[in-house]
Design an enzyme around this catalytic site. Structure first.
Site, PDB file in Angstrom:
ATOM      1  N   THR A 113      14.410 -28.613  45.052  1.00 32.57           N
ATOM      2  CA  THR A 113      14.626 -30.064  44.991  1.00 32.57           C
ATOM      3  C   THR A 113      15.821 -30.503  45.838  1.00 32.57           C
ATOM      4  OG1 THR A 113      15.944 -29.773  43.014  1.00 32.57           O
ATOM      5  CG2 THR A 113      13.654 -30.340  42.698  1.00 32.57           C
ATOM      6  N   GLY A 135      21.216 -24.115  39.985  1.00 33.30           N
ATOM      7  CA  GLY A 135      22.298 -23.263  39.521  1.00 33.30           C
ATOM      8  C   GLY A 135      22.612 -22.196  40.542  1.00 33.30           C
ATOM      9  N   GLU A 139      12.408 -28.322  35.212  1.00 31.74           N
ATOM     10  CA  GLU A 139      11.150 -27.628  35.564  1.00 31.74           C
ATOM     11  C   GLU A 139       9.956 -28.566  35.475  1.00 31.74           C
ATOM     12  OE1 GLU A 139      10.161 -24.269  36.228  1.00 31.74           O
ATOM     13  OE2 GLU A 139      12.208 -23.574  36.449  1.00 31.74           O
TER      14      GLU A 139
END
Lengths: 663, 663
Positions: free
Chosen positions: A164, A203, A446
């Site tokens: 993303t 992350g 997700e």
């Protein structure tokens, strides 16, 4: 879907719809206590040894103490502790990366158990194993597997899932990052052309990540070949000065600062300024670029992106279990509280105050969520069983729908636990509000739940349309297959209960209602998009189609809820039947499971009561109050055993405060 | 309630139920843009200068920067900043403590505006003014007023509201703390006899508080006279070593550590070990103890506690506005996001991505909450108008019911805002998740919502029973008064809309539905507790009564929701009629207000659709889909003006991120 697959699914589903009659006659009284050990063994499942080893580690290692709940710590400290916890879990060597593909059941069981400790730890694994590892495993080929998989599995190569962008989340097909092939040097040049094109949120970006899988538009001789994945080193060798490696040339990262949850994860933004990588760093399972810059792929261009994305269902299933595990912990804590907390008495004269678990409002605020948790647990176990044999699109729909409904249910359940606990639910050390905030992230992580419901609706609509299209027969005379085969057996009238039995408590009646609802909703969506008689088809991908589709999105949410409710009941019943056939389960425990299933169905039916009444599926004067009372009474009866039911979740003591008293 | 009061209320309510016909004919189209200035002026109300002064302070003073959203700060730092912010607000001298009684409208307006900055600041005022100040003002007499009120108002005497104990929250009547009168020394000895009896949760305990109002059982010569309030010094003179004063002898405090919100408040536990205070420290408005230890009171013992508690409705109204202000801020932020965030296109060919505010799911996730916020805002304004003249028990019921429904609605709205914003809604700097967590506390603060709904239900049940008891007439032939006077005019059939008009969009129809529902629910509760024919009365305060009452608690929640929905519509309509009579409001703005009212009613009706259909109040094939579509279309039409509607909330720039772009 080929015919033999369809037949296999038909058979499984036929089995599912047949089972209710077998258990309808189980003794309905709830006075006997279910067996804690049996419940625990059902919930722990076949990989219970893995669970035990992890729980032992949690209790024994101080790395798993949740310091952030007791004092304001700097996020760096939290992130280091999270990484340390992951490394301790890795040392147990319980799962292999390849289990995601070869033994998803074991992998999911492991992931769910990790979700019991500080949620950042499980999410760190979702980043490292499911996403960074998953791209190498599923999108890479032998050369990538050999080079990276061991390091990913043992935690020595930490990585980023660069999908993303700041400007593109749900619509990842619109990514801006480019990977331009330079024939002369046999390199790809990875570039973030705009501020909005920075890889955003993943992350491991801001602190720990050494490599990243970057999804970018492949540009070959000026032609855009669509989204492909590339391995990009982002930090160099580790040194004293740079314990996680100095940033590579052209790589810029930022930290996206404090979040409402998962602060142990170093989420960030990643900008790549014409970073060069060798040709072999393209993950080339589905398509390849040769030295001369020629593109090869076996997959049609319009299917390529969907194919690339379809491998990530395991991550979605993991997050779904994440939120389910939070719910189990939250309910355990709230039940402990409700047993310990006394308030008011039965009469103003009685000096004896009652524990708040004696009140019907507490029953209603906790017990239906316990029922839902058992139901969803059994459903997730069933899906894990089905993954190896079921077609990818079915599993994609299941994991999408269940992730959406499970995480929404988790937020609702944990909010209710928080409120039951009053101010105590607000103290971080009691965990419940913290868990609620983490479950909340799962609702958009997700895949935004709302967007996922469109995937489920489209899948079901497609199956339905396949059968209906071109046919002049009425729906009753058509034969549906696979997922929708239940429609063939749908009777006009509900099944009649045994004499004297209350229809509202009848499991077959619930099943009929849940099936009818899903069918009617799919039919409604179909008639909007294809006309009432399959003769007013709106041409797809036109403005008119978009308008109709856009106005139908709330219907997609309803369809997904209906689909997941129906499947949940079926899957739960399937597990109950398996247990009842095993001879290892006593009647009191089976009775409890059946009544949990019954309560969960009733609560879901109540939520959509208007639909059922208005479509004529339910009728009768004062039905609304009968339904309300049935749920209240069933919740009260089950509440006697609330402790056993939540103890069976076996939350480690460290993560289960308020077991003895409230301070 | 005396007759003239009843007549006055009847007249107000008659006016309320009459108004709809006057505005039913407003032009229904929503294409014209409502006037921002007009909307803002309606929302800001008559004390808009106070709002402006506060907002100016927020923007100009760095004390109002929300540091805790950008880095992990120690709670002490947060608490000092909160106190500093309160002192800067005090310096503006906008309200007096006595405004709580004399000008509640001004006070509530001020409190709502403060709620826009870091929520800890407003809660610090709730502690200092409403609770600590409120006890002195409402329960004390001249000597206490003279001694404390100035210091409370100017912030030089910070204090604690010592009501709830670790072991007793909602059931404060069961408190254990004692105040034993010592005749020889003319002192009260205040004592916490058990660990569970520590005063628990109150702000100002662990750091800033110098005095506390302690609620304790008054013991006179061994006789327990029930709960009374006493002023107890807990910290002595300030010094360099003890900037907030050294703890007094016998006083022990603890900090209850990190919370999910309001960390700027120094909540704690307070144990008092035989602390002696002079006789005049008893707050003696309702009852007195003379030097000889004789007890005097004009209030019957069984009413004393309720009387003591009844003065705190203002605090409940403040917290209700707290959560409403959070919702306004959250919706403003989420609408900014939805305008800036682009995703997908109308067709896959169209390169132009659409802002997510173009999607029907976004409409449904934001617009109904905007409508509800306007409706609840107008309702709160109306209640503020009514406080001075309406009877205390009515205001108690209003503030209890509205606090419950408003805070629950706030959590729901802010959760939806969070989800609309995806990951961005999760970053603390974007405020939305932070606001959700604060709204969450309001659901159990100042009275657990679930317990408050029982107060509302009991109030309505009492009014109903007064009329019904002993009468052999059927309900249709009885004459209800006050709050329930609407029942007299309830027709069997819904009002017929004008020709060609859609019944679903008819405001009078909504009103009829909302009134019918409340009436039927009260009737149901009444028949459970008093028998179908007022001849099977269950003796109150018996075990049997408790069982029936306990099983009816879910019904109390429904009744409160029904009551608040009905009142909200009435109060909103009243405000619209006032505006339409003022000639200052253009048609587009009036049309918008009317449609917001309509949308809010429809959404609340949809939530309980099953009830309406099952009781025969709504009928018609496919009504469920008509209702769904009506809400979807109305939300879409209003969404064109979402910016204007949220700009009118006029959230200060400092607290309204994402106005220009998303980073």
């Amino acid at each position: 879907m080929d015919k033999s697959t369809l037949r296999r699914i038909d058979n499984t589903l036929k089995h599912l719809t047949k089972v209710t009659s077998d258990i309808e006659n189980i003794h309905p009284h709830l006075n006997e206590t279910p067996n804690l050990k049996t419940l625990k063994s059902i919930l722990d499942g076949e990989y219970h040894f893995d669970r035990d080893r992890l729980k032992e580690l949690f209790e024994e290692s101080s790395t798993f103490d949740e310091i952030f709940l007791n004092k304001s710590i700097h996020t760096d400290e939290h992130r280091e502790q999270t990484l340390k916890a992951c490394k301790e879990i890795i040392q147990l060597q319980i799962v292999k990366l390849s289990d995601m593909e070869k033994n998803p059941k074991k992998f999911l069981n492991w992931f769910e158990t990790i979700s019991l400790c500080d949620p950042s730890v499980s999410l760190k694994f979702a980043v490292q194993y499911n996403l960074w590892g998953g791209t190498i495993l599923f999108l890479g080929t032998k050369k990538h597997h050999e080079r990276y998989l061991d390091g990913i599995e043992n935690g020595s190569i930490l990585g980023v899932f660069g999908l993303t962008e700041l400007g593109h989340g749900s619509n990842v097909n619109g990514l801006e990052t480019t990977a331009t092939y330079d024939e002369a040097n046999q390199e790809f040049i990875i570039n973030s052309p705009t501020w909005n094109s920075q890889k955003y949120w993943p992350g491991n970006i801001s602190r720990h990540g050494q490599m990243a899988t970057v999804f970018a538009r492949l540009i070959l001789r000026g032609v855009d070949k669509g989204i492909h994945a590339f391995v990009v080193p982002i930090r160099g060798e580790k040194s004293n000065q740079y314990p996680y490696g100095k940033l590579c040339d052209g790589v810029e990262v930022r930290d996206i600062s404090l979040k409402d949850a998962y602060n142990g994860i170093d989420n960030g933004g990643l900008l790549l300024k014409n970073v060069r990588i060798p040709r072999e760093n393209m993950l080339d399972r589905f398509s390849q670029v040769d030295a001369q810059g020629q593109y090869h792929s076996n997959i049609p261009p319009n299917r390529h992106f969907a194919m690339t994305m379809s491998v990530f269902f395991i991550g979605r299933a993991c997050l779904s279990l994440n939120s389910l595990a939070f719910t189990k912990a939250g309910l355990s804590i709230a039940v402990n509280y409700a047993k310990n907390r006394h308030q008011f008495g039965a009469t103003t004269k009685s000096k004896q105050e009652l524990p708040i678990i004696a009140y019907s409002t507490t029953h209603r605020r906790l017990i239906p969520y316990i029922a839902r948790t058992y139901a969803l647990d059994m459903a997730h176990k069933t899906i894990a069983d089905l993954i190896p044999t079921y077609p990818k699109e079915t599993i994609h729909s299941y994991t999408s729908g269940f992730k959406a409904i499970t995480s929404w249910a988790a937020v609702e359940a944990l909010q209710s636990c928080r409120e039951v606990m009053g101010g105590q639910g607000f103290r971080l050390c009691n965990r419940v509000s913290m868990l609620r905030n983490h479950a909340d992230l799962v609702t958009t992580g997700e895949g935004d739940n709302t967007v996922l419901t469109q995937q489920v609706a489209k899948y079901l609509l497609g199956l339905y349309h396949q059968v209906v299209k071109g046919s002049k027969k009425s729906v009753e005379h058509l034969s549906f297959k696979g997922e929708l085969a239940y429609i063939n057996n749908l009777t006009a009238q509900p099944p009649t209960p045994n004499t004297n039995a209350n229809q509202l408590s009848n499991i077959s009646y619930h099943q009929w209602l849940l099936e009818k609802r899903e069918f009617l909703l799919i039919k409604e969506l179909h008639s909007r998009l294809y006309g009432r008689h399959d003769d007013e088809l709106i041409e797809p991908n036109t403005e008119r189609w978009f308008t109709v589709w856009n106005q139908s999105l709330p219907l997609c949410i309803r369809i997904t809820k209906a689909n997941v409710d129906r499947l949940t009941q079926s899957f739960f019943l399937k597990k109950i039947v398996e247990q009842s056939g095993s001879n290892l389960v006593d009647t009191a425990t089976l009775t409890m499971l059946k009544n949990l299933c019954r309560l969960d169905s009733l609560v879901q039916i109540q939520k959509d009561f208007g639909f059922f009444v208005n479509t004529g599926l339910m009728s009768g004067e004062s039905k609304w109050i009968q339904l309300e009372d049935e749920i209240t009474h069933l919740s009260r009866d089950i509440s006697q055993h609330a402790s056993v039911l939540t103890q069976a979740f076996s939350i480690p003591n460290k993560f289960n405060p308020l077991q003895n008293s409230i301070e």
